[in-house]
Design an enzyme around this catalytic site. Structure first.
Site, PDB file in Angstrom:
ATOM      1  N   ASN A  62     -50.133   8.253 -30.910  1.00 30.27           N
ATOM      2  CA  ASN A  62     -49.578   6.964 -30.490  1.00 30.27           C
ATOM      3  C   ASN A  62     -50.753   6.031 -30.235  1.00 30.27           C
ATOM      4  OD1 ASN A  62     -48.362   4.799 -29.275  1.00 30.27           O
ATOM      5  ND2 ASN A  62     -47.684   5.905 -27.438  1.00 30.27           N
TER       6      ASN A  62
ATOM      7  N   LYS B 135     -50.744   2.964 -29.513  1.00 41.51           N
ATOM      8  CA  LYS B 135     -50.438   1.877 -28.557  1.00 41.51           C
ATOM      9  C   LYS B 135     -50.974   0.558 -29.131  1.00 41.51           C
ATOM     10  CE  LYS B 135     -50.369   5.337 -24.996  1.00 41.51           C
ATOM     11  NZ  LYS B 135     -50.575   5.729 -23.621  1.00 41.51           N
TER      12      LYS B 135
ATOM     13  N   HIS C 106     -40.946   5.228 -24.277  1.00 43.00           N
ATOM     14  CA  HIS C 106     -42.255   5.564 -23.707  1.00 43.00           C
ATOM     15  C   HIS C 106     -42.340   5.008 -22.294  1.00 43.00           C
ATOM     16  CE1 HIS C 106     -46.557   5.733 -23.065  1.00 43.00           C
ATOM     17  NE2 HIS C 106     -46.597   6.616 -24.047  1.00 43.00           N
TER      18      HIS C 106
ATOM     19  N   GLU D 223     -44.527   3.466 -20.861  1.00 38.49           N
ATOM     20  CA  GLU D 223     -45.070   2.099 -20.802  1.00 38.49           C
ATOM     21  C   GLU D 223     -44.017   1.060 -21.153  1.00 38.49           C
ATOM     22  OE1 GLU D 223     -48.455   2.929 -23.270  1.00 38.49           O
ATOM     23  OE2 GLU D 223     -49.230   4.230 -21.679  1.00 38.49           O
TER      24      GLU D 223
ATOM     25  N   GLU E 268     -43.799  13.483 -21.092  1.00 40.27           N
ATOM     26  CA  GLU E 268     -45.032  12.799 -20.720  1.00 40.27           C
ATOM     27  C   GLU E 268     -44.983  12.435 -19.236  1.00 40.27           C
ATOM     28  OE1 GLU E 268     -47.084  10.960 -24.407  1.00 40.27           O
ATOM     29  OE2 GLU E 268     -45.773   9.464 -23.549  1.00 40.27           O
TER      30      GLU E 268
ATOM     31  N   GLY F 216     -53.122   8.492 -19.834  1.00 42.20           N
ATOM     32  CA  GLY F 216     -54.305   7.633 -19.801  1.00 42.20           C
ATOM     33  C   GLY F 216     -55.134   7.778 -18.542  1.00 42.20           C
TER      34      GLY F 216
ATOM     35  N   SER G 296     -53.057  12.733 -21.465  1.00 40.78           N
ATOM     36  CA  SER G 296     -54.456  13.169 -21.400  1.00 40.78           C
ATOM     37  C   SER G 296     -54.727  14.449 -22.196  1.00 40.78           C
ATOM     38  CB  SER G 296     -54.897  13.324 -19.932  1.00 40.78           C
ATOM     39  OG  SER G 296     -54.823  12.072 -19.270  1.00 40.78           O
TER      40      SER G 296
HETATM   41  P1  13P Z   1     -53.086   9.537 -23.385  1.00 44.43           P
HETATM   42  O1  13P Z   1     -53.211  10.667 -24.369  1.00 44.43           O
HETATM   43  O2  13P Z   1     -54.063   8.427 -23.625  1.00 44.43           O
HETATM   44  O3  13P Z   1     -53.057  10.020 -21.958  1.00 44.43           O
HETATM   45  O4  13P Z   1     -51.641   8.849 -23.637  1.00 44.43           O
HETATM   46  C1  13P Z   1     -50.537   9.665 -23.749  1.00 44.43           C
HETATM   47  C2  13P Z   1     -49.409   8.865 -24.260  1.00 44.43           C
HETATM   48  O5  13P Z   1     -48.925   7.981 -23.589  1.00 44.43           O
HETATM   49  C3  13P Z   1     -48.929   9.146 -25.625  1.00 44.43           C
HETATM   50  O6  13P Z   1     -47.732   8.502 -25.871  1.00 44.43           O
END
Ligand code: 13P
Length: 267
Positions: free
Chosen positions: A9, A11, A95, A97, A177, A183, A223
Protein backbone atom coordinates in the site's frame (compact mmCIF):
# COMPACT_ATOMS: atom_id res chain seq x y z
CA UNK A 1 -4.18 -24.39 1.26
CA UNK A 2 -4.64 -20.62 1.10
CA UNK A 3 -2.23 -18.90 -1.26
CA UNK A 4 -0.04 -16.44 0.66
CA UNK A 5 -0.37 -12.80 -0.35
CA UNK A 6 1.98 -9.86 0.10
CA UNK A 7 0.21 -6.58 -0.68
CA UNK A 8 1.88 -3.18 -0.88
CA UNK A 9 0.00 0.00 0.00
CA UNK A 10 1.92 3.01 -1.29
CA UNK A 11 -0.50 5.48 0.35
CA UNK A 12 0.20 9.03 -0.93
CA UNK A 13 3.86 8.44 -1.75
CA UNK A 14 6.25 8.25 -4.73
CA UNK A 15 5.98 10.01 -8.07
CA UNK A 16 5.76 8.60 -11.57
CA UNK A 17 9.52 8.24 -12.00
CA UNK A 18 10.14 6.63 -8.61
CA UNK A 19 7.09 4.38 -9.06
CA UNK A 20 8.53 3.09 -12.34
CA UNK A 21 11.93 2.60 -10.72
CA UNK A 22 10.36 0.63 -7.89
CA UNK A 23 8.52 -1.66 -10.30
CA UNK A 24 11.70 -2.19 -12.32
CA UNK A 25 13.53 -3.09 -9.10
CA UNK A 26 10.86 -5.63 -8.18
CA UNK A 27 10.67 -7.13 -11.66
CA UNK A 28 14.44 -7.55 -11.81
CA UNK A 29 14.30 -10.03 -8.93
CA UNK A 30 10.84 -11.60 -9.11
CA UNK A 31 10.09 -14.66 -11.18
CA UNK A 32 6.93 -14.29 -13.30
CA UNK A 33 5.67 -17.48 -11.61
CA UNK A 34 5.40 -17.27 -7.86
CA UNK A 35 3.91 -19.58 -5.25
CA UNK A 36 2.23 -16.56 -3.65
CA UNK A 37 0.40 -13.41 -4.77
CA UNK A 38 1.86 -9.90 -4.82
CA UNK A 39 0.23 -6.57 -5.47
CA UNK A 40 1.15 -2.90 -5.36
CA UNK A 41 -1.45 -0.20 -4.68
CA UNK A 42 -0.43 3.16 -6.14
CA UNK A 43 -2.35 6.43 -5.87
CA UNK A 44 -5.09 6.78 -8.51
CA UNK A 45 -3.12 8.84 -11.09
CA UNK A 46 -0.42 6.16 -11.27
CA UNK A 47 -2.70 3.16 -11.76
CA UNK A 48 -2.52 3.19 -15.56
CA UNK A 49 1.25 3.65 -15.90
CA UNK A 50 1.91 1.11 -13.15
CA UNK A 51 -0.47 -1.36 -14.84
CA UNK A 52 1.73 -1.01 -17.92
CA UNK A 53 4.94 -1.34 -15.92
CA UNK A 54 3.85 -4.61 -14.25
CA UNK A 55 2.46 -6.17 -17.43
CA UNK A 56 3.75 -9.73 -17.89
CA UNK A 57 5.06 -9.95 -14.31
CA UNK A 58 3.61 -11.70 -11.26
CA UNK A 59 2.74 -8.34 -9.71
CA UNK A 60 -0.94 -7.37 -9.66
CA UNK A 61 -2.51 -3.96 -9.23
CA UNK A 62 -4.57 -2.71 -6.30
CA UNK A 63 -6.28 0.62 -5.60
CA UNK A 64 -6.42 2.30 -2.21
CA UNK A 65 -10.07 3.30 -2.21
CA UNK A 66 -13.22 3.42 -4.34
CA UNK A 67 -16.63 5.03 -4.42
CA UNK A 68 -19.73 3.36 -3.02
CA UNK A 69 -21.54 4.35 -6.22
CA UNK A 70 -21.38 3.12 -9.79
CA UNK A 71 -21.45 6.50 -11.52
CA UNK A 72 -22.91 9.95 -11.35
CA UNK A 73 -22.34 13.43 -9.99
CA UNK A 74 -19.75 12.55 -7.35
CA UNK A 75 -16.90 14.96 -7.93
CA UNK A 76 -13.52 13.50 -7.12
CA UNK A 77 -14.77 9.95 -6.68
CA UNK A 78 -13.59 6.88 -8.59
CA UNK A 79 -15.85 3.89 -9.26
CA UNK A 80 -15.12 0.18 -9.06
CA UNK A 81 -15.54 -0.23 -12.82
CA UNK A 82 -13.05 2.57 -13.46
CA UNK A 83 -10.54 0.73 -11.28
CA UNK A 84 -11.25 -2.46 -13.16
CA UNK A 85 -10.70 -0.59 -16.45
CA UNK A 86 -7.40 0.73 -15.13
CA UNK A 87 -6.23 -2.84 -14.57
CA UNK A 88 -6.89 -3.34 -10.87
CA UNK A 89 -7.39 -6.78 -9.39
CA UNK A 90 -7.70 -5.63 -5.77
CA UNK A 91 -8.97 -2.63 -3.85
CA UNK A 92 -8.18 -1.71 -0.25
CA UNK A 93 -11.32 -0.80 1.70
CA UNK A 94 -11.74 0.71 5.16
CA UNK A 95 -8.09 1.42 5.84
CA UNK A 96 -7.72 2.96 9.29
CA UNK A 97 -6.43 6.14 7.66
CA UNK A 98 -9.87 6.45 6.09
CA UNK A 99 -11.81 5.34 9.16
CA UNK A 100 -10.08 7.46 11.79
CA UNK A 101 -8.79 10.95 12.26
CA UNK A 102 -5.05 10.98 11.93
CA UNK A 103 -2.58 13.82 12.20
CA UNK A 104 -3.59 17.31 13.29
CA UNK A 105 -7.37 17.55 13.57
CA UNK A 106 -7.45 20.85 11.71
CA UNK A 107 -5.60 19.46 8.70
CA UNK A 108 -7.94 19.52 5.72
CA UNK A 109 -8.73 16.12 4.29
CA UNK A 110 -7.52 14.11 7.25
CA UNK A 111 -10.96 13.13 8.51
CA UNK A 112 -12.63 10.66 6.21
CA UNK A 113 -14.73 9.11 8.99
CA UNK A 114 -15.59 5.95 7.08
CA UNK A 115 -17.76 3.64 9.15
CA UNK A 116 -18.67 -0.04 8.83
CA UNK A 117 -21.72 0.78 6.74
CA UNK A 118 -19.58 2.62 4.19
CA UNK A 119 -17.04 -0.21 4.23
CA UNK A 120 -19.90 -2.60 3.54
CA UNK A 121 -21.21 -0.55 0.62
CA UNK A 122 -17.73 -0.21 -0.87
CA UNK A 123 -17.11 -3.94 -0.47
CA UNK A 124 -20.34 -4.70 -2.34
CA UNK A 125 -19.45 -2.18 -5.06
CA UNK A 126 -16.02 -3.78 -5.50
CA UNK A 127 -17.46 -7.30 -5.69
CA UNK A 128 -20.09 -6.23 -8.21
CA UNK A 129 -17.31 -5.02 -10.51
CA UNK A 130 -15.24 -8.17 -10.10
CA UNK A 131 -12.58 -6.62 -7.87
CA UNK A 132 -11.19 -8.46 -4.86
CA UNK A 133 -11.70 -6.33 -1.75
CA UNK A 134 -8.97 -6.13 0.87
CA UNK A 135 -11.13 -5.17 3.85
CA UNK A 136 -9.14 -3.59 6.69
CA UNK A 137 -10.02 -3.98 10.35
CA UNK A 138 -8.13 -3.19 13.53
CA UNK A 139 -8.33 -1.70 16.99
CA UNK A 140 -6.84 1.54 18.31
CA UNK A 141 -4.39 1.53 21.18
CA UNK A 142 -7.10 2.78 23.54
CA UNK A 143 -9.38 -0.07 22.51
CA UNK A 144 -6.61 -2.65 23.00
CA UNK A 145 -5.69 -1.23 26.41
CA UNK A 146 -9.37 -1.33 27.40
CA UNK A 147 -9.56 -5.04 26.46
CA UNK A 148 -11.93 -4.32 23.56
CA UNK A 149 -9.85 -5.73 20.69
CA UNK A 150 -12.02 -8.78 20.01
CA UNK A 151 -15.26 -6.81 20.28
CA UNK A 152 -13.99 -4.17 17.85
CA UNK A 153 -12.89 -6.83 15.34
CA UNK A 154 -16.21 -8.66 15.69
CA UNK A 155 -18.10 -5.45 15.03
CA UNK A 156 -15.95 -4.43 12.05
CA UNK A 157 -16.12 -7.88 10.46
CA UNK A 158 -19.88 -8.11 11.00
CA UNK A 159 -20.63 -4.56 9.87
CA UNK A 160 -18.26 -4.55 6.93
CA UNK A 161 -19.36 -7.88 5.49
CA UNK A 162 -23.06 -7.93 6.22
CA UNK A 163 -25.28 -9.14 3.37
CA UNK A 164 -22.48 -10.85 1.43
CA UNK A 165 -23.05 -14.33 0.04
CA UNK A 166 -20.96 -17.22 1.30
CA UNK A 167 -19.18 -17.35 -2.08
CA UNK A 168 -18.36 -13.65 -1.89
CA UNK A 169 -16.97 -14.02 1.61
CA UNK A 170 -14.81 -16.96 0.55
CA UNK A 171 -13.11 -14.80 -2.10
CA UNK A 172 -12.29 -11.92 0.21
CA UNK A 173 -9.05 -10.70 1.66
CA UNK A 174 -9.23 -9.26 5.18
CA UNK A 175 -6.34 -7.22 6.58
CA UNK A 176 -5.85 -7.06 10.33
CA UNK A 177 -4.07 -3.77 10.93
CA UNK A 178 -3.89 -2.68 14.56
CA UNK A 179 -4.01 1.13 14.32
CA UNK A 180 -1.22 1.53 16.88
CA UNK A 181 1.15 -0.52 14.72
CA UNK A 182 0.67 1.43 11.48
CA UNK A 183 3.66 3.55 10.54
CA UNK A 184 4.88 3.54 14.13
CA UNK A 185 7.69 0.98 13.89
CA UNK A 186 5.89 -0.90 16.67
CA UNK A 187 4.54 -4.09 15.16
CA UNK A 188 2.13 -6.42 16.93
CA UNK A 189 3.84 -9.45 18.41
CA UNK A 190 3.42 -12.62 16.34
CA UNK A 191 1.17 -13.93 19.13
CA UNK A 192 -1.04 -10.81 19.14
CA UNK A 193 -1.35 -11.04 15.36
CA UNK A 194 -2.12 -14.77 15.44
CA UNK A 195 -4.78 -14.32 18.16
CA UNK A 196 -6.52 -11.56 16.21
CA UNK A 197 -6.46 -13.61 13.00
CA UNK A 198 -7.92 -16.65 14.75
CA UNK A 199 -10.64 -14.45 16.21
CA UNK A 200 -11.48 -12.93 12.81
CA UNK A 201 -11.65 -16.37 11.19
CA UNK A 202 -13.94 -17.65 13.95
CA UNK A 203 -16.27 -14.69 13.48
CA UNK A 204 -16.32 -15.32 9.72
CA UNK A 205 -17.14 -18.97 10.37
CA UNK A 206 -20.01 -18.17 12.71
CA UNK A 207 -21.47 -15.48 10.46
CA UNK A 208 -21.04 -17.49 7.26
CA UNK A 209 -19.68 -21.05 7.00
CA UNK A 210 -16.53 -22.74 8.25
CA UNK A 211 -15.65 -23.52 4.64
CA UNK A 212 -15.93 -19.88 3.56
CA UNK A 213 -13.97 -18.70 6.61
CA UNK A 214 -11.29 -21.23 5.83
CA UNK A 215 -10.89 -19.83 2.32
CA UNK A 216 -10.53 -16.14 3.36
CA UNK A 217 -7.00 -14.82 3.31
CA UNK A 218 -6.23 -12.72 6.36
CA UNK A 219 -3.17 -10.45 6.12
CA UNK A 220 -1.35 -8.75 8.97
CA UNK A 221 -0.44 -5.08 8.52
CA UNK A 222 1.46 -2.64 10.72
CA UNK A 223 5.21 -2.00 10.66
CA UNK A 224 6.01 -5.14 8.69
CA UNK A 225 9.67 -5.18 7.64
CA UNK A 226 12.01 -7.70 6.03
CA UNK A 227 13.40 -8.42 9.50
CA UNK A 228 10.04 -9.36 11.11
CA UNK A 229 8.07 -10.69 8.11
CA UNK A 230 8.91 -14.35 8.72
CA UNK A 231 7.89 -14.36 12.38
CA UNK A 232 4.75 -12.29 11.73
CA UNK A 233 3.53 -14.58 8.95
CA UNK A 234 4.55 -17.86 10.61
CA UNK A 235 1.17 -18.59 12.19
CA UNK A 236 -1.10 -20.76 9.99
CA UNK A 237 -3.87 -18.15 10.28
CA UNK A 238 -1.69 -15.31 8.98
CA UNK A 239 -1.77 -15.55 5.20
CA UNK A 240 0.61 -12.73 4.36
CA UNK A 241 1.06 -9.02 4.93
CA UNK A 242 -0.31 -5.62 3.96
CA UNK A 243 2.75 -3.40 3.85
CA UNK A 244 2.98 0.39 3.92
CA UNK A 245 6.38 2.07 4.24
CA UNK A 246 8.49 -0.97 3.41
CA UNK A 247 6.61 -1.49 0.13
CA UNK A 248 8.15 1.72 -1.21
CA UNK A 249 11.67 0.28 -1.41
CA UNK A 250 12.19 -2.67 -3.77
CA UNK A 251 14.69 -4.56 -1.61
CA UNK A 252 12.61 -4.07 1.56
CA UNK A 253 9.44 -5.29 -0.15
CA UNK A 254 11.29 -8.24 -1.71
CA UNK A 255 12.76 -9.04 1.71
CA UNK A 256 9.24 -9.25 3.14
CA UNK A 257 8.25 -11.66 0.37
CA UNK A 258 11.31 -13.77 1.19
CA UNK A 259 10.37 -13.73 4.88
CA UNK A 260 6.92 -15.03 4.03
CA UNK A 261 8.37 -17.65 1.66
CA UNK A 262 10.56 -18.89 4.53
CA UNK A 263 7.72 -18.87 7.05
CA UNK A 264 5.35 -20.72 4.75
CA UNK A 265 8.08 -23.03 3.38
CA UNK A 266 7.25 -22.06 -0.19
CA UNK A 267 9.49 -22.84 -3.11
P1 13P B 1 3.27 0.48 7.65
O1 13P B 1 3.74 -0.82 7.05
O2 13P B 1 3.99 1.68 7.12
O3 13P B 1 3.21 0.42 9.15
O4 13P B 1 1.74 0.69 7.16
C1 13P B 1 0.86 -0.37 7.26
C2 13P B 1 -0.36 -0.05 6.51
O5 13P B 1 -1.09 0.84 6.87
C3 13P B 1 -0.63 -0.81 5.27
O6 13P B 1 -1.91 -0.57 4.81
Amino acid sequence: MRRPFIAGNWKMNLNLASARELIAGLRAKLSPHLAYDVCVSPPFPYLFPVAKAIDGSAIKLGAQNLSTDEKGAFTGEVSALMLKDAGCTYVIIGHSERRHTIGPKDAVGRVCGEDDDMVNRKTKAALAAGLIPIVCVGETLGQRDAGQTEDVLTQQVRGGLTGLTTEQVAGLVVAYEPVWAIGTGRNATPQQAAEAHVHIRKRLASAHTAKAADAVRILYGGSVKASNAAELTASPDVDGALVGGASLVADDFLGIMMGCVTAKRLK
